[in-house]
Design an enzyme around this catalytic site. Structure first.
Site, PDB file in Angstrom:
ATOM      1  N   CYS A  77      82.259 141.321 133.836  1.00  0.00           N
ATOM      2  CA  CYS A  77      82.934 141.114 132.556  1.00  0.00           C
ATOM      3  C   CYS A  77      84.450 140.960 132.771  1.00  0.00           C
ATOM      4  CB  CYS A  77      82.580 142.235 131.589  1.00  0.00           C
ATOM      5  SG  CYS A  77      82.988 141.823 129.895  1.00  0.00           S
ATOM      6  N   HIS A 171      76.694 142.467 131.474  1.00  0.00           N
ATOM      7  CA  HIS A 171      76.735 143.845 131.992  1.00  0.00           C
ATOM      8  C   HIS A 171      75.405 144.206 132.660  1.00  0.00           C
ATOM      9  CE1 HIS A 171      80.598 145.233 130.406  1.00  0.00           C
ATOM     10  NE2 HIS A 171      80.389 144.355 129.452  1.00  0.00           N
ATOM     11  N   GLU A 173      74.815 146.868 134.278  1.00  0.00           N
ATOM     12  CA  GLU A 173      74.664 148.327 134.348  1.00  0.00           C
ATOM     13  C   GLU A 173      73.972 148.928 133.140  1.00  0.00           C
ATOM     14  OE1 GLU A 173      77.326 146.554 133.836  1.00  0.00           O
ATOM     15  OE2 GLU A 173      78.956 147.600 132.808  1.00  0.00           O
TER      16      GLU A 173
END
Ligand code: XMP
Length: 525
Positions: A77, A171, A173
């Site tokens: 990002c 993202h 994660e």
């Protein structure tokens, strides 16, 4: 080690989390970290997301030395935009912000470049990803090729042709990107060649060695225990490392649960062999709490009194220790600080990267000049539980719900006295016993009975009574920041209510709290 540089995104710590799940050791440091000051050489670096825009005057940037280390780098990002910024400054504000799910199309270059396809190796050509950004790349960074796109972002994934540098807009994660952990794993293992050898057994051995090296052959350590999982695990680890040169102190503040001090003493001394001193300060605490009904005042009184008493006892123990032949002075204070608290205190929060010191050790043990030891500072809660199991701590304790420092004082609304404590303890015991009997204890994150400061009318026997009201609270949560009330079935609530009204004198009604957090908090005060 994979180094995660935190630029302030709310998801940063999850990157570390996912890598650890893959047994890859990872450490997170603020983005202002100077590469020259690192105490280890990372095998790879991940640049996190951030609330900033790279083109802002006060935007944080990576230490240029990171690009000279020659290790692979993955920008996520803001991290992607930071890569683009470093290689051509092609970042602008997007026409629209993009939050939520997106479909990512992976572009392969097989046969052209060696490393360029590795990030998405073994992953389908089309995957669902989670986006959360306002800025976008306005140009492909110099020397980079696209490796993935979404309908809204033609350069949702880029890789350098010559260097092992990657950037992704989504993202990986968060759990909303189902293949995200695999993407991070590909980066760490296939691209950085990080070893997957981070295990709890290894952690225990390393940590025991580290503690012994710090404390030395004579040094002594003191620490408070509460009966909760964190302080117990820290204490057990310390005991494994230095035996009776570790002194645990349990302060009974008079607002603990039923038989708590007794149970903790039994577990810690008999079962775990820890050198424990119990200080019964019940009358001091209850004396100071007399007539106090304001929640914050209760918290302050309990916090300050705890420090006073712990300090006094610590000095006594230090005195005795100093008189023991062949032992040194108490030089260290043990704290069960976990990784989320550490992140909270080191994370990058603004242009001036404030690094808070959240432990006021000097204040805690004034005049003793203790150094802090925090053996759990690299662990998340579930890792502490795994460690506890590994160290032979009983399952019931390892899986115990959290209990607040101010204890029953914030679960008895209004003024606290012996009578109120007796009622709250008895009701709480019944509720928790029934939860355990129903097999629901682990499903629920935290449960307790609170005593309300009102009286209601009821009929018991043939008599009208005017007695108190117990409120039951049980919530499910992952981070305790938000929580949902637990949907018990009616039969369960009926059973608990019947038992409490019948078995606890002074209670004629039981209510169940159906407020989520927010707007409620988990505790009632
Ligand atoms: P709240 O009530 O804020 O609670 O939703 C979130 C979590 O924090 C615990 N809690 C405390 N723990 N001292 C503590 O040590 C406190 O003053 C305190 N207040 C709340 C609460 O039990 C829950 O786990």
């Amino acid at each position: 080690t994979i180094l995660v540089l935190d630029f302030g995104s709310q998801y940063s710590h999850l990157i570390t989390r996912r890598l650890r799940e893959l047994n890859v050791y990872s450490e997170m440091l603020p983005c202002t970290q100077k590469i020259a000051d690192l105490h280890f050489k990372p095998k790879g670096i991940i640049l996190s997301g951030s609330p900033y825009s790279v083109y802002d005057a006060d935007a944080p940037h990576v230490d240029p030395a990171a690009l000279e280390l020659g290790v692979p780098i993955l920008g996520i990002c803001y991290g992607l935009q930071e890569m683009a910024w470093q290689f051509g400054k092609g970042v602008t504000q997007g026409d629209k912000k993009e939050y939520g799910h997106a479909n990512l199309k992976i572009e392969r270059h097989t046969g052209k470049e060696d490393h360029i396809d590795r990030l998405f190796e073994g992953i389908e050509d089309d995957i669902e990803v989670w986006m959360s950004h306002g800025d976008k790349l306005s140009a492909l960074p110099e020397g980079f090729r696209p490796i993935a796109s979404t309908p809204n972002a033609p350069w949702a994934g880029v890789a350098s042709i010559t260097k092992p540098y990657f950037g992704i807009q989504f993202h990986p994660e968060v759990t909303h990107t189902p293949r995200g952990t695999q993407v991070l794993g590909n980066f760490a293992v296939k691209i950085c060649n990080a070893r997957q050898d981070w295990t709890m057994e290894k952690f225990v051995d390393q940590e025991i060695e580290r503690i012994r090296a710090i404390v030395g052959p004579k040094g002594q350590v003191i620490g408070a225990v509460s009966g909760g999982v964190d302080s117990t695990v820290a204490a057990k680890l310390m005991h494994e490392a230095i035996g009776d040169r570790f002194h645990a102190v349990l302060v009974d503040n008079g607002v603990l649960r039923l038989d708590e001090a007794k149970t903790v003493k039994k577990t810690l001394t008999e079962h775990l062999g820890i050198n424990l001193t119990v200080v019964d300060a019940t009358s001091i605490f209850l004396g100071k709490l007399k007539g106090v009904s304001d929640p914050e005042t209760k918290r302050k009184i309990i916090g300050n009194t705890f420090i006073e008493i712990f300090q006094e006892k610590a000095k006594e123990i230090a005195q005795e220790a100093a008189e023991t032949p062949r032992a040194g002075d108490i030089e260290f204070l043990l704290q069960g600080t976990l990784y989320p608290d550490v992140i909270e205190s080191i994370s990058f929060k603004g242009p001036s990267a404030t690094i808070k010191t959240h432990h006021n050790v000097g204040g805690l043990l004034e005049g003793m000049h203790l150094k802090l030891i925090e053996p759990l500072r690299e662990l998340f809660k579930d890792e502490v539980r795994a460690l506890g199991t590994n160290l032979g701590i009983p399952e019931e304790l390892v899986w115990r719900h959290p209990f607040p420092g101010p204890g029953l004082a914030i679960r008895i609304l209004g003024e606290i006295n012996e009578e109120q404590l007796k009622i709250a303890r008895a009701a709480d015991k019944i509720f928790i016993d029934e939860i355990v009997a129903a097999g629901l204890y682990r499903k629920i994150s935290q449960a307790f009975a609170a005593l309300l400061p009102v009286k209601a009318v009821g009929v018991m026997g043939d008599k009208r009574v005017h007695a108190q009201v117990i409120a039951l609270r049980a919530v499910e949560t992952t981070d305790f920041m938000t929580a949902d009330w637990f949907p018990f079935d009616g039969e369960f609530l009926k059973r608990v209510s019947r038992r409490i009204v019948n078995e606890v004198d002074g209670v004629c009604r039981v209510v169940y709290d159906v407020t989520s957090k927010p707007p409620g908090t988990i505790e009632m005060e």
